[in-house]
Design a protein around this motif. Structure first.
Motif, PDB file in Angstrom:
ATOM      1  N   GLU A 197      42.338  40.619  40.975  1.00  0.00           N
ATOM      2  CA  GLU A 197      41.508  40.201  39.942  1.00  0.00           C
ATOM      3  C   GLU A 197      41.991  39.004  39.140  1.00  0.00           C
ATOM      4  O   GLU A 197      40.840  38.347  38.447  1.00  0.00           O
ATOM      5  CB  GLU A 197      41.854  41.500  38.932  1.00  0.00           C
ATOM      6  CG  GLU A 197      40.884  42.670  39.370  1.00  0.00           C
ATOM      7  CD  GLU A 197      41.325  43.919  38.364  1.00  0.00           C
ATOM      8  OE1 GLU A 197      40.166  44.617  38.378  1.00  0.00           O
ATOM      9  OE2 GLU A 197      42.241  44.082  37.734  1.00  0.00           O
ATOM     10  N   ARG A 247      40.401  36.331  40.910  1.00  0.00           N
ATOM     11  CA  ARG A 247      38.802  36.410  40.667  1.00  0.00           C
ATOM     12  C   ARG A 247      38.833  35.441  39.364  1.00  0.00           C
ATOM     13  O   ARG A 247      37.505  34.902  39.217  1.00  0.00           O
ATOM     14  CB  ARG A 247      38.303  37.575  40.802  1.00  0.00           C
ATOM     15  CG  ARG A 247      36.733  37.779  40.670  1.00  0.00           C
ATOM     16  CD  ARG A 247      36.208  37.155  41.952  1.00  0.00           C
ATOM     17  NE  ARG A 247      34.864  37.384  41.866  1.00  0.00           N
ATOM     18  CZ  ARG A 247      33.964  36.629  42.329  1.00  0.00           C
ATOM     19  NH1 ARG A 247      34.265  35.379  42.789  1.00  0.00           N
ATOM     20  NH2 ARG A 247      32.532  36.740  42.270  1.00  0.00           N
ATOM     21  N   LEU A 248      39.377  36.107  38.536  1.00  0.00           N
ATOM     22  CA  LEU A 248      39.426  35.629  37.102  1.00  0.00           C
ATOM     23  C   LEU A 248      39.186  33.986  37.017  1.00  0.00           C
ATOM     24  O   LEU A 248      38.579  33.046  36.454  1.00  0.00           O
ATOM     25  CB  LEU A 248      40.230  36.045  36.225  1.00  0.00           C
ATOM     26  CG  LEU A 248      40.415  35.469  34.720  1.00  0.00           C
ATOM     27  CD1 LEU A 248      38.942  35.803  34.031  1.00  0.00           C
ATOM     28  CD2 LEU A 248      41.500  36.167  33.967  1.00  0.00           C
ATOM     29  N   ILE A 255      34.673  41.025  36.131  1.00  0.00           N
ATOM     30  CA  ILE A 255      35.170  41.245  37.358  1.00  0.00           C
ATOM     31  C   ILE A 255      34.408  42.202  38.193  1.00  0.00           C
ATOM     32  O   ILE A 255      33.971  41.866  39.382  1.00  0.00           O
ATOM     33  CB  ILE A 255      36.868  40.979  37.379  1.00  0.00           C
ATOM     34  CG1 ILE A 255      37.171  40.072  36.661  1.00  0.00           C
ATOM     35  CG2 ILE A 255      37.116  41.383  38.749  1.00  0.00           C
ATOM     36  CD1 ILE A 255      38.672  40.056  36.407  1.00  0.00           C
TER      37      ILE A 255
END
Length: 137
Positions: free
Chosen positions: A10, A13-14, A59
């Motif tokens: 995550e 992805r952030l 997300i």
């Protein structure tokens, strides 16, 4: 929504999403170069733990789509969440001392109040002249 910490996937992805909003530019750091998914994120979450819920929501909403089209889709589908996400990314980004130095913004610094005694006397004179009278209840 989850209040669990972001996983490493995550966080990656952030970084991709944040770099789409704040890409590198000459003399300026991108969001990921500033460390938005590392120490800055931890600092922001210490100030506002509820931010993790927004980040999880975004997300999850964008999934594995490429960042740019995913953010356009989010903006169209849920403008309030998109705006909150953009503000959150900007706030985390500006926690970086390097970023603030690059734009010439030292951040909020405490400054002593400068109150002149004469000003206080001028402000209080009408109160003192009126005298003390308890209010009827």
């Amino acid at each position: 929504m989850s209040t669990e910490p972001l996983t490493q996937a995550e966080r990656s992805r952030l970084e991709g999403l944040a770099d789409t909003l704040i890409p590198p530019a000459p003399g300026h750091l991108s969001a990921s170069e500033a460390g938005i998914a590392g120490a800055l994120l931890e600092q922001a979450l210490a100030y506002a733990p509820g931010l993790v819920t927004v980040l999880h929501k975004v997300i999850a909403a964008v999934g594995d789509a490429p960042p740019r089209p995913a953010l356009f889709t989010l903006k169209a589908a849920d403008p309030a969440t998109y705006d909150t996400f953009c503000e959150t990314i900007a706030a985390i980004y500006f926690l970086s001392p390097d970023v603030r130095a690059a734009v010439g913004f030292p951040g909020r610094e405490p400054k002593p109040a400068r109150v002149d005694v004469a000003d206080l006397e001028d402000l209080l004179m009408p109160v003192l002249e009126a005298g003390f009278a308890p209010r009827a209840i």
